[in-house]
Design a protein around this motif. Structure first.
Motif, PDB file in Angstrom:
ATOM      1  N   ARG A  41       0.841  -1.178   0.000  1.00 32.92           N
ATOM      2  CA  ARG A  41       0.000   0.000   0.000  1.00 32.92           C
ATOM      3  C   ARG A  41       0.888   1.243   0.000  1.00 32.92           C
ATOM      4  NH1 ARG A  41      -2.568  -3.885  -0.261  1.00 32.92           N
ATOM      5  NH2 ARG A  41      -4.594  -4.436   0.694  1.00 32.92           N
ATOM      6  N   GLY A  58       0.230   5.590   0.282  1.00 32.70           N
ATOM      7  CA  GLY A  58      -0.663   6.736   0.374  1.00 32.70           C
ATOM      8  C   GLY A  58      -0.307   7.812  -0.639  1.00 32.70           C
ATOM      9  N   GLU A  99      -2.983  -1.114   5.284  1.00 34.50           N
ATOM     10  CA  GLU A  99      -3.432   0.274   5.304  1.00 34.50           C
ATOM     11  C   GLU A  99      -2.942   0.982   6.566  1.00 34.50           C
ATOM     12  OE1 GLU A  99      -5.802  -2.067   2.606  1.00 34.50           O
ATOM     13  OE2 GLU A  99      -5.508  -2.318   4.774  1.00 34.50           O
ATOM     14  N   GLN A 100      -3.085   0.329   7.716  1.00 34.30           N
ATOM     15  CA  GLN A 100      -2.582   0.928   8.948  1.00 34.30           C
ATOM     16  C   GLN A 100      -1.074   1.150   8.878  1.00 34.30           C
ATOM     17  OE1 GLN A 100      -4.279  -2.271  11.380  1.00 34.30           O
ATOM     18  NE2 GLN A 100      -5.291  -0.717  12.643  1.00 34.30           N
ATOM     19  N   PHE A 130       0.256   4.196   7.104  1.00 28.19           N
ATOM     20  CA  PHE A 130       0.100   5.476   7.790  1.00 28.19           C
ATOM     21  C   PHE A 130       1.315   5.815   8.657  1.00 28.19           C
ATOM     22  CE2 PHE A 130      -4.564   5.412   7.029  1.00 28.19           C
ATOM     23  CZ  PHE A 130      -4.722   6.746   6.662  1.00 28.19           C
ATOM     24  N   MET A 142      -7.008   5.466  11.151  1.00 24.24           N
ATOM     25  CA  MET A 142      -8.006   5.101  10.151  1.00 24.24           C
ATOM     26  C   MET A 142      -9.122   6.123   9.940  1.00 24.24           C
ATOM     27  SD  MET A 142      -6.496   2.609   8.944  1.00 24.24           S
ATOM     28  CE  MET A 142      -7.684   2.051   7.721  1.00 24.24           C
ATOM     29  N   TYR A 191      -8.643   7.640   6.604  1.00 25.43           N
ATOM     30  CA  TYR A 191      -8.605   6.754   5.435  1.00 25.43           C
ATOM     31  C   TYR A 191      -9.833   6.940   4.557  1.00 25.43           C
ATOM     32  CZ  TYR A 191      -8.230   2.313   2.858  1.00 25.43           C
ATOM     33  OH  TYR A 191      -8.150   1.342   1.891  1.00 25.43           O
ATOM     34  N   GLU A 209      -9.180   2.967  -1.323  1.00 30.74           N
ATOM     35  CA  GLU A 209      -8.026   2.621  -2.145  1.00 30.74           C
ATOM     36  C   GLU A 209      -8.371   2.629  -3.627  1.00 30.74           C
ATOM     37  OE1 GLU A 209      -8.319  -2.217  -2.273  1.00 30.74           O
ATOM     38  OE2 GLU A 209      -7.320  -1.309  -0.542  1.00 30.74           O
ATOM     39  N   LYS A 233      -7.042  10.868   2.921  1.00 37.65           N
ATOM     40  CA  LYS A 233      -5.943   9.971   2.555  1.00 37.65           C
ATOM     41  C   LYS A 233      -6.448   8.831   1.689  1.00 37.65           C
ATOM     42  CE  LYS A 233      -2.403  10.391   3.434  1.00 37.65           C
ATOM     43  NZ  LYS A 233      -1.390  11.133   2.621  1.00 37.65           N
ATOM     44  N   MET A 265      -5.257   5.657  -0.746  1.00 39.85           N
ATOM     45  CA  MET A 265      -4.105   4.768  -0.877  1.00 39.85           C
ATOM     46  C   MET A 265      -4.172   3.962  -2.165  1.00 39.85           C
ATOM     47  SD  MET A 265      -3.174   3.307   2.891  1.00 39.85           S
ATOM     48  CE  MET A 265      -2.832   4.435   4.234  1.00 39.85           C
TER      49      MET A 265
END
Length: 342
Positions: free
Chosen positions: A34, A36, A142-143, A146, A308, A311, A314, A335, A337
């Motif tokens: 992933r 961002g 995803e986490q 960040f 999150m 987020y 994506e 954000k 991604m």
């Protein structure tokens, strides 16, 4: 491998086939999972930017992935298959800045963010073994991705020198401002107020730790005092647009501190009399140290910071060029991604 390549201002990123890079000594090759999309990616590809990346650059610096190849001298710590996030800077490892954990300032630094190395809008990227943080197994990709923006928030708050109970105003409700809000709250600030010109990210700000969200309008100072009990002792600028220096100085308490973390890509005139008469302290914050980057991962992994709320979902690599251009016009996203598995 496939990568999204910058081919000139005013033109969408182009999906191209390029060679997979090879890791040198002290380097690692990662399969990007992933990445961002950062506001600086947009700014560095604009026609009017004071600093624009070269044609052929592959951007992308907020990423997490899996090690697939080890460079010479890295097998004592790293293994293929390790989950990692990494600084987008690879230093020499010998100079004073590298030894202090700050490869951004290394005179020989190589950057994924500005084109020295292939960035993470690609299937594979080379990173520095020293500049890499291990990602906890329970974190989603995803986490993990960040880690970089949260590290920027950590750096801004570290430069602010927040004391217990301090009144803090954060100007800008993008990922850096929201990350700074979370870190300021963890640092013991009393009031942590996020302000912006619109309220589209108001709920996100509160979810990230702000005690209040306020509109950046003519009543901002009055409303801040009503909420916090006095003017801001610390102002952290995270908007990165002209006019912010004067605004922060106008808002700050006498003998307060102003931290500039927004990275305005151009000139921002300042009326010097205001900070002079108020005896304000200025500090500019850029990037983060290796230790701060690793701390960002730990704060996310321990759930002390939940990124999150920022987020927005994506896109695949092939969808990125169109969405990248859309982000220039539509500021509602916080954000987005790129999913390199899609």
């Amino acid at each position: 491998m496939k990568a999204a390549v910058f081919v000139g201002a005013g033109r969408p990123l182009a999906i191209q086939q390029i060679d997979v890079p090879r890791p040198g000594p002290g380097q690692l090759l990662v399969r990007v999972k992933r990445c961002g999309v950062c506001g600086s990616d947009l700014h560095l590809t604009e026609a009017h930017a004071a600093w624009q990346v070269p044609h052929g650059t592959v951007l992308g610096h907020e990423f997490a992935g899996e090690i697939v190849e080890l460079g010479e001298g890295t097998s004592d710590i790293w293994r293929e298959g390790d989950r990692v996030a990494a600084l987008p800077y690879v230093g020499c490892g010998r100079c004073r800045e590298c030894l202090n954990g700050y490869p951004f300032h290394c005179p020989e630094t190589l950057s994924l963010a500005t084109g020295d190395l292939i960035g993470a809008f690609s299937e594979y990227a080379v990173i520095g073994a020293r500049e890499t943080a291990r990602v906890s197994e329970h974190l989603s990709w995803e986490q993990a991705a960040f880690t970089e923006p949260v590290a920027v928030g950590i750096r801004a708050v570290a430069c602010a020198g927040i004391t217990l109970g301090a009144r803090v105003l954060i100007v800008g409700a993008g990922p850096i401002g929201l990350s700074a809000a979370a870190c300021a709250k963890l640092s013991g600030a009393g009031a942590v107020v996020v302000c912006a010109r619109t309220d589209r990210h108001a709920d996100r700000a509160v979810a990230m730790g702000a005690t209040e969200f306020l509109l950046n309008d003519a009543d901002l100072r009055r409303n801040f005092i009503r909420h916090a009990g006095g003017p801001p002792e610390i102002v952290i600028e995270c908007a990165g647009v002209p006019g912010m220096l004067d605004l922060c100085c106008d808002l700050a308490e006498k003998r307060g501190r102003v931290v500039i973390a927004g990275g305005c890509n151009g000139k921002d005139p300042l009326n010097v009399l205001t900070p002079l008469c108020k005896e304000l302290t200025f500090r500019f914050a850029v990037c983060y140290t290796i230790r701060e980057f690793a701390l960002a991962e730990r704060l996310i992994a321990s759930a002390r910071i939940n990124p999150m709320p920022m987020y927005d979902g994506e896109v695949s690599l092939h969808q990125l060029p169109a969405r990248f251009e859309e982000l220039r016009r539509n500021k509602d996203a916080c954000k987005l991604m790129v999913n390199l598995d899609a």
